[in-house]
Write a protein that holds these residues in place. Structure first.
Motif, PDB file in Angstrom:
ATOM      1  N   PRO A  16       0.800  -1.230   0.000  1.00  0.00           N
ATOM      2  CA  PRO A  16       0.000   0.000   0.000  1.00  0.00           C
ATOM      3  C   PRO A  16       0.834   1.282   0.000  1.00  0.00           C
ATOM      4  CG  PRO A  16      -0.187  -1.114   2.118  1.00  0.00           C
ATOM      5  CD  PRO A  16       0.560  -2.029   1.201  1.00  0.00           C
ATOM      6  N   LEU A  17       2.099   1.213   0.374  1.00  0.00           N
ATOM      7  CA  LEU A  17       2.949   2.403   0.357  1.00  0.00           C
ATOM      8  C   LEU A  17       3.700   2.585  -0.959  1.00  0.00           C
ATOM      9  CD1 LEU A  17       4.425   2.326   3.980  1.00  0.00           C
ATOM     10  CD2 LEU A  17       2.532   3.700   3.092  1.00  0.00           C
ATOM     11  N   TYR A  18       3.334   1.814  -1.981  1.00  0.00           N
ATOM     12  CA  TYR A  18       3.958   1.954  -3.293  1.00  0.00           C
ATOM     13  C   TYR A  18       3.857   3.403  -3.753  1.00  0.00           C
ATOM     14  CZ  TYR A  18       4.422   1.786  -8.361  1.00  0.00           C
ATOM     15  OH  TYR A  18       4.771   2.030  -9.652  1.00  0.00           O
ATOM     16  N   ILE A  63      11.159   0.677  -8.869  1.00  0.00           N
ATOM     17  CA  ILE A  63      11.089  -0.124  -7.649  1.00  0.00           C
ATOM     18  C   ILE A  63       9.627  -0.395  -7.308  1.00  0.00           C
ATOM     19  CG2 ILE A  63      11.653  -0.213  -5.195  1.00  0.00           C
ATOM     20  CD1 ILE A  63      13.843   1.896  -5.890  1.00  0.00           C
ATOM     21  N   ILE A  64       9.286  -1.659  -7.147  1.00  0.00           N
ATOM     22  CA  ILE A  64       7.917  -2.019  -6.796  1.00  0.00           C
ATOM     23  C   ILE A  64       7.958  -2.900  -5.547  1.00  0.00           C
ATOM     24  CG2 ILE A  64       5.817  -3.201  -7.528  1.00  0.00           C
ATOM     25  CD1 ILE A  64       6.633  -2.603 -10.403  1.00  0.00           C
ATOM     26  N   ILE A  94       8.363  -8.732   2.541  1.00  0.00           N
ATOM     27  CA  ILE A  94       8.202  -7.703   1.520  1.00  0.00           C
ATOM     28  C   ILE A  94       9.319  -7.908   0.503  1.00  0.00           C
ATOM     29  CG2 ILE A  94       8.255  -5.237   1.016  1.00  0.00           C
ATOM     30  CD1 ILE A  94       7.149  -4.789   3.847  1.00  0.00           C
ATOM     31  N   LEU A  95       8.936  -8.030  -0.740  1.00  0.00           N
ATOM     32  CA  LEU A  95       9.868  -8.225  -1.831  1.00  0.00           C
ATOM     33  C   LEU A  95       9.985  -6.911  -2.596  1.00  0.00           C
ATOM     34  CD1 LEU A  95      11.481 -10.167  -3.743  1.00  0.00           C
ATOM     35  CD2 LEU A  95       9.319 -10.499  -4.953  1.00  0.00           C
TER      36      LEU A  95
END
Length: 59
Positions: free
Chosen positions: A13-15, A22-23, A34-35
């Motif tokens: 959600p902080l994308y 960077i994703i 988290i990847l």
């Protein structure tokens, strides 16, 4: 997205779309983590380079 019925992947959600190389992905299943999917590239501009983008995204 489901992988082999044991893992699920979703966009964190902080994308931030400002960091287009960077994703962050949330992987859940037997283990949760988290990847960071990173597309590396070479450029002469310090903060447009992949390492600059990673630095700013993590900051």
């Amino acid at each position: 997205m489901t992988l082999n019925d044991s893992y699920q992947i979703e966009l964190h959600p902080l994308y931030n779309q400002e960091f287009r190389y960077i994703i962050p992905l949330i992987v859940t299943g037997e283990e949760e983590f988290i990847l960071l999917a990173v597309w590396s590239q070479n450029t002469k501009k310090q903060f447009n380079s992949y390492i600059g983008q990673i630095y700013l995204a993590l900051k």
